[in-house]
Design a protein around this motif. Structure first.
Motif, PDB file in Angstrom:
ATOM      1  N   MET A  36       1.609  10.573  10.418  1.00 29.26           N
ATOM      2  CA  MET A  36       1.309  11.730  11.272  1.00 29.26           C
ATOM      3  C   MET A  36      -0.140  11.716  11.759  1.00 29.26           C
ATOM      4  SD  MET A  36       4.321  12.830  11.339  1.00 29.26           S
ATOM      5  CE  MET A  36       4.129  14.165  12.504  1.00 29.26           C
ATOM      6  N   LYS A  37      -1.033  11.052  10.966  1.00 31.39           N
ATOM      7  CA  LYS A  37      -2.424  10.901  11.430  1.00 31.39           C
ATOM      8  C   LYS A  37      -2.484   9.922  12.603  1.00 31.39           C
ATOM      9  CE  LYS A  37      -4.896  11.860   7.144  1.00 31.39           C
ATOM     10  NZ  LYS A  37      -5.479  11.230   5.948  1.00 31.39           N
ATOM     11  N   ILE A  38      -1.637   8.903  12.542  1.00 30.70           N
ATOM     12  CA  ILE A  38      -1.618   7.902  13.626  1.00 30.70           C
ATOM     13  C   ILE A  38      -0.967   8.489  14.876  1.00 30.70           C
ATOM     14  CG2 ILE A  38      -0.662   5.646  14.331  1.00 30.70           C
ATOM     15  CD1 ILE A  38      -0.725   4.932  11.259  1.00 30.70           C
ATOM     16  N   ASP A  39       0.148   9.204  14.667  1.00 28.36           N
ATOM     17  CA  ASP A  39       0.868   9.797  15.807  1.00 28.36           C
ATOM     18  C   ASP A  39       1.443  11.151  15.371  1.00 28.36           C
ATOM     19  OD1 ASP A  39       2.492  10.556  17.864  1.00 28.36           O
ATOM     20  OD2 ASP A  39       3.823   8.813  17.773  1.00 28.36           O
ATOM     21  N   GLU A  47       2.923  10.240   1.034  1.00 28.70           N
ATOM     22  CA  GLU A  47       1.626   9.722   1.484  1.00 28.70           C
ATOM     23  C   GLU A  47       1.789   8.930   2.785  1.00 28.70           C
ATOM     24  OE1 GLU A  47      -0.484   7.405  -1.439  1.00 28.70           O
ATOM     25  OE2 GLU A  47      -2.081   6.936  -0.018  1.00 28.70           O
ATOM     26  N   CYS A  48       2.861   8.151   2.845  1.00 27.64           N
ATOM     27  CA  CYS A  48       3.135   7.377   4.062  1.00 27.64           C
ATOM     28  C   CYS A  48       3.351   8.317   5.259  1.00 27.64           C
ATOM     29  CB  CYS A  48       4.358   6.489   3.832  1.00 27.64           C
ATOM     30  SG  CYS A  48       4.734   5.403   5.217  1.00 27.64           S
ATOM     31  N   GLY A  79       5.713   1.981   1.375  1.00 33.96           N
ATOM     32  CA  GLY A  79       4.915   2.737   2.336  1.00 33.96           C
ATOM     33  C   GLY A  79       3.827   1.917   3.017  1.00 33.96           C
ATOM     34  N   LYS A  80       3.229   0.999   2.276  1.00 40.39           N
ATOM     35  CA  LYS A  80       2.144   0.189   2.859  1.00 40.39           C
ATOM     36  C   LYS A  80       2.662  -0.685   3.997  1.00 40.39           C
ATOM     37  CE  LYS A  80      -1.428  -0.254  -0.638  1.00 40.39           C
ATOM     38  NZ  LYS A  80      -2.040  -1.091  -1.654  1.00 40.39           N
ATOM     39  N   ASP A  81       3.765  -1.385   3.739  1.00 38.39           N
ATOM     40  CA  ASP A  81       4.350  -2.231   4.790  1.00 38.39           C
ATOM     41  C   ASP A  81       4.804  -1.365   5.962  1.00 38.39           C
ATOM     42  OD1 ASP A  81       3.910  -4.444   3.267  1.00 38.39           O
ATOM     43  OD2 ASP A  81       5.992  -4.691   2.604  1.00 38.39           O
ATOM     44  N   ALA A  82       5.346  -0.187   5.638  1.00 36.42           N
ATOM     45  CA  ALA A  82       5.823   0.708   6.696  1.00 36.42           C
ATOM     46  C   ALA A  82       4.685   1.110   7.630  1.00 36.42           C
ATOM     47  CB  ALA A  82       6.446   1.951   6.076  1.00 36.42           C
ATOM     48  N   ASP A 100      12.063   6.975   2.801  1.00 37.11           N
ATOM     49  CA  ASP A 100      12.360   7.362   1.418  1.00 37.11           C
ATOM     50  C   ASP A 100      11.082   7.932   0.792  1.00 37.11           C
ATOM     51  OD1 ASP A 100      13.612   7.561  -1.065  1.00 37.11           O
ATOM     52  OD2 ASP A 100      13.310   5.448  -1.569  1.00 37.11           O
ATOM     53  N   ILE A 101      11.194   8.649  -0.300  1.00 27.87           N
ATOM     54  CA  ILE A 101       9.982   9.176  -0.945  1.00 27.87           C
ATOM     55  C   ILE A 101       9.569   8.330  -2.154  1.00 27.87           C
ATOM     56  CG2 ILE A 101       8.994  11.105  -2.242  1.00 27.87           C
ATOM     57  CD1 ILE A 101      10.382  13.018  -0.375  1.00 27.87           C
TER      58      ILE A 101
END
Lengths: 148, 121
Positions: free
Chosen positions: B68-71, B62-63, B34-37, B52-53
Motif C-alpha cells: 500500500m506504500k508503493i501503490d 507487513e507485506c 512476503g519478501k518475494d511478493a 496469505d497472512i
C-alpha cells in the motif's frame, strides 16, 4: 485443555471436510497420549504460541491427502509435491480457523511437513496430547492437539 | 490483467491460479513469501494481488502495508485461515480490498475476484 477446547477443534475439522468436499467426516472419540506420537504417511505440524503454547499436527495417508488435493485442483493425478504440501495446508487451516474461538492471541507458525516417522525429529508438544480420530470417505487420519 | 498470488502453500497457489485462469486471467505470477511478493509487485505492477497472512520471511500483514506504500490503490485480497474478527478488521484497515477465509469454495474465490476487480477481467 478443556473438553470445550477439544470440541472447538472437532467442530473445525468437521467443517473443513464439509466445506472442502461437500461430504461428511466422522470424528472418533478423542483419547489422550502422554508421550509418543502416532504418524501416518504425511504430517503437517503447527507450533502454537501466545495465549496457548504447544503444537497441533494433522497426520494422514498419502491416499487421503491425494483425494483432497484432487478435489481442490480438479486433477486426478496431482503429484507428490502437491500431496505433501496438502498436509501442511490442512493443519494450517485447522489451526487458523480455531482462532474464531481462541482469539487473535492464539499465534500459529508456518507448517512443518514430515514424511513418515523420521527418527531425527522430535515433536515437542505439551502433554496431555489429545488425539482426535478422523474418518473421511474410507480413510483414517488423526489430529493431535497438545496445548497448555 | 496481471495477477500476483502470494501463499506459502504450493497447493493453494495452484488452486487459486486454476480458478483465476477459469475467470480469464492469463498473466498470473506467484510468490511463496512476503519478501518475494514485494519484489515482484514492484517490478511487475500486478492489477490484483491475493495475499496469505501466515508466511515465512515476511507475513501478509507487513507485506500488505508495504504494497500500500508503493501503490495506495493496489487491489489486494487477503486469503487466510485466520478466522478471528480482529485479523479481518486489521487487514481491511491496512488497505485490503477483500478478505476470504480458507477453506474456500471455487464460487467464493471467483466472486471475490470479480467483486474486487469490478468486472475488469
Amino acid at each position: 485443555m478443556t473438553e470445550q477446547e477439544v470440541k472447538y477443534f472437532i467442530d473445525v475439522v468437521v467443517n473443513y471436510f464439509r466445506d472442502i468436499s461437500g461430504e461428511p467426516s466422522e470424528m472418533g472419540i478423542p483419547f489422550v497420549k502422554e508421550k509418543e506420537t502416532m504418524l501416518l504417511d504425511y504430517t503437517g505440524l503447527i507450533g502454537i504460541s501466545g495465549a496457548k503454547k504447544g503444537a497441533i499436527y494433522l497426520t494422514a495417508s498419502k491416499e487421503m491427502l491425494g483425494e483432497i488435493t484432487s478435489i481442490l485442483l480438479g486433477d486426478d493425478d496431482p503429484g507428490e509435491e502437491l500431496i505433501v504440501d496438502m498436509a501442511g495446508e490442512i493443519a494450517n487451516t485447522i489451526a487458523g480457523n480455531v482462532r474464531e474461538n481462541f482469539g487473535a492471541s492464539f499465534m500459529i507458525s508456518v507448517p512443518i511437513i514430515l514424511k513418515g516417522c523420521p527418527d531425527d525429529v522430535i515433536i515437542r508438544m505439551v502433554p496431555p496430547i489429545f488425539i482426535i480420530p478422523i474418518k473421511w470417505r474410507k480413510h483414517s487420519a488423526f489430529l493431535a492437539v497438545g496445548l497448555e | 490483467m496481471k495477477m500476483l498470488i502470494v501463499d506459502d502453500s504450493f497447493v493453494i497457489r495452484k488452486t487459486i491460479e486454476k480458478y483465476a485462469a477459469e475467470l480469464g486471467i492469463k498473466n498470473i505470477l506467484t510468490a511463496s513469501n512476503g519478501k518475494d511478493a514485494l519484489r515482484i509487485f514492484e517490478s511487475e505492477s500486478p492489477s490484483l494481488v491475493t495475499l496469505d497472512i501466515t508466511m515465512p520471511e515476511m507475513d501478509g500483514i507487513e507485506c500488505l502495508e508495504q504494497i500500500m506504500k508503493i501503490d495506495a490503490h493496489a487491489r489486494v485480497i487477503i486469503i487466510t485461515a485466520l478466522k478471528d474478527n480482529a485479523t479481518g478488521l486489521l487487514a481491511l484497515k491496512k488497505g485490503a480490498a477483500g478478505f476470504l477465509l480458507k477453506p474456500f469454495t471455487p464460487e467464493q474465490i471467483r466472486d471475490e475476484i470479480a467483486e474486487v476487480t469490478g468486472g475488469m477481467i
